[in-house]
Scaffold this active site. Structure first.
Site, PDB file in Angstrom:
ATOM      1  N   CYS A  99      12.254   1.125  -4.817  1.00  0.00           N
ATOM      2  CA  CYS A  99      12.196   2.114  -3.752  1.00  0.00           C
ATOM      3  C   CYS A  99      13.506   2.081  -2.965  1.00  0.00           C
ATOM      4  CB  CYS A  99      11.027   1.806  -2.821  1.00  0.00           C
ATOM      5  SG  CYS A  99      10.981   2.844  -1.344  1.00  0.00           S
TER       6      CYS A  99
ATOM      7  N   GLU B 124       8.090  -7.777  -2.865  1.00  0.00           N
ATOM      8  CA  GLU B 124       9.235  -7.163  -2.176  1.00  0.00           C
ATOM      9  C   GLU B 124      10.073  -8.223  -1.481  1.00  0.00           C
ATOM     10  OE1 GLU B 124      10.166  -4.693   1.861  1.00  0.00           O
ATOM     11  OE2 GLU B 124       8.384  -4.045   0.762  1.00  0.00           O
TER      12      GLU B 124
ATOM     13  N   CYS C 290       9.158   1.216   6.739  1.00  0.00           N
ATOM     14  CA  CYS C 290       9.199   2.575   6.202  1.00  0.00           C
ATOM     15  C   CYS C 290       8.481   3.544   7.146  1.00  0.00           C
ATOM     16  CB  CYS C 290       8.547   2.579   4.824  1.00  0.00           C
ATOM     17  SG  CYS C 290       8.417   4.209   4.087  1.00  0.00           S
TER      18      CYS C 290
ATOM     19  N   SER D  31      -2.388  -5.088  -2.834  1.00  0.00           N
ATOM     20  CA  SER D  31      -1.501  -4.203  -2.076  1.00  0.00           C
ATOM     21  C   SER D  31      -1.413  -4.621  -0.613  1.00  0.00           C
ATOM     22  CB  SER D  31      -2.017  -2.761  -2.172  1.00  0.00           C
ATOM     23  OG  SER D  31      -1.386  -1.933  -1.232  1.00  0.00           O
TER      24      SER D  31
ATOM     25  N   SER E 147      -0.201   2.908  -3.019  1.00  0.00           N
ATOM     26  CA  SER E 147      -0.193   2.824  -4.494  1.00  0.00           C
ATOM     27  C   SER E 147      -1.492   3.343  -5.108  1.00  0.00           C
ATOM     28  CB  SER E 147       0.021   1.365  -4.925  1.00  0.00           C
ATOM     29  OG  SER E 147       1.290   0.902  -4.529  1.00  0.00           O
TER      30      SER E 147
END
Length: 275
Positions: free
Chosen positions: A95, A125, A194, A222, A266
């Site tokens: 991303c 991440e 984000c 997630s 997701s």
């Protein structure tokens, strides 16, 4: 029963981009593989595997001539180098928001700043970002930040650059920053949460406050789905996190006149629609 669906539920830009790249790669006819799960949703990974994208767990499993897709969460510099050394073609689905965090910590360290990240130290991440510099400090929240900051009593002017995991809850970021600002005199702040994450979380909070029950749909792995559930529970007494429609808790929802529905970044639209 009235169901109110959050407008922001489902794929974010980075996930949609990664899935599109995977589909294009599968259709290309090349020998395509995914390094790990490119997004956190087992149903979507199974669908992509059915299109011909094999899943490998490490760069060492890649073979010369393979076309390897990197996940939206990003990978370390070492993973990139290992794939290049094995003669593979890399298709980078990181991303852009995550890639920016990787660049910030890399450049901060080159400038002589001590990189700090607020986020889950076990999340892909964060592990990927950690692989772009040599000394990243990772703290899950204000308690850990305070404990670390107190060790800087004799070096409050240490040059620090602080970033956030892109899916971090904003209140965790702000409370951690409050401590760092008080303890550190040479602090450079990069708010890397984000915008889509913030919008999704804010909308979930508003929706949860006006319904009888909330359903949050997403993969248990997630992080952003987990944070949505945490936020909803601050505003609603009945919150259920599920992965698909088969897990709907009918007993818990039976007397609800109005149910709110949101989903992690997701979660495919097909699963949301089914729920």
């Amino acid at each position: 029963m009235e169901v109110i669906l959050a407008r922001s539920a489902g794929f974010c830009f980075g996930v949609a981009r990664a899935v599109r790249m995977a589909e294009e790669l599968a259709a290309s006819g090349r020998r395509a593989k995914m390094l790990g799960h490119i997004i956190h949703n087992d149903y979507e990974i199974a669908r992509l595997a059915g299109l011909g994208l094999a899943v490998i767990s490490s760069p060492q499993e890649a073979e010369e001539g393979d076309c390897v897709l990197l996940r939206a969460h990003g990978e370390s510099r070492a993973a990139h180098e290992a794939l290049a050394s094995r003669g593979t073609q890399v298709v980078d689905a990181t991303c852009p928001k995550v890639a920016r965090v990787q660049q910030i910590v890399r450049e901060a360290e080159a400038e002589g700043r001590h990189p700090v990240m607020i986020g889950d130290p076990r999340h892909p991440e964060v592990l990927g970002v950690k692989g772009w510099c040599s000394g990243l400090e990772v703290f899950s929240g204000p308690a850990e930040v305070l404990s670390w900051a107190q060790t800087l009593a004799n070096s409050t002017d240490l040059p620090i650059a602080v970033v956030a995991q892109t899916t971090l809850r904003r209140e965790i970021w702000e409370s951690s920053l409050k401590i760092l600002k008080k303890q550190c005199t040479n602090l450079k702040i990069f708010d890397t949460i984000c915008n889509a994450t913030h919008t999704r979380q804010s909308e979930a909070a508003l929706l949860a406050a006006k319904v009888d029950a909330m359903v949050v749909v997403g993969d248990p792995k997630s992080a952003n789905t987990k944070h949505l559930t945490e936020i909803c529970r601050l505003h609603c007494s009945r919150v259920f996190q599920i992965e698909c429609a088969d897990e709907l808790p009918w007993k818990g929802l039976s007397d609800s006149a109005v149910v709110g529905l949101t989903a992690g970044a997701s979660t495919p639209a097909s699963i949301i629609k089914e729920v």
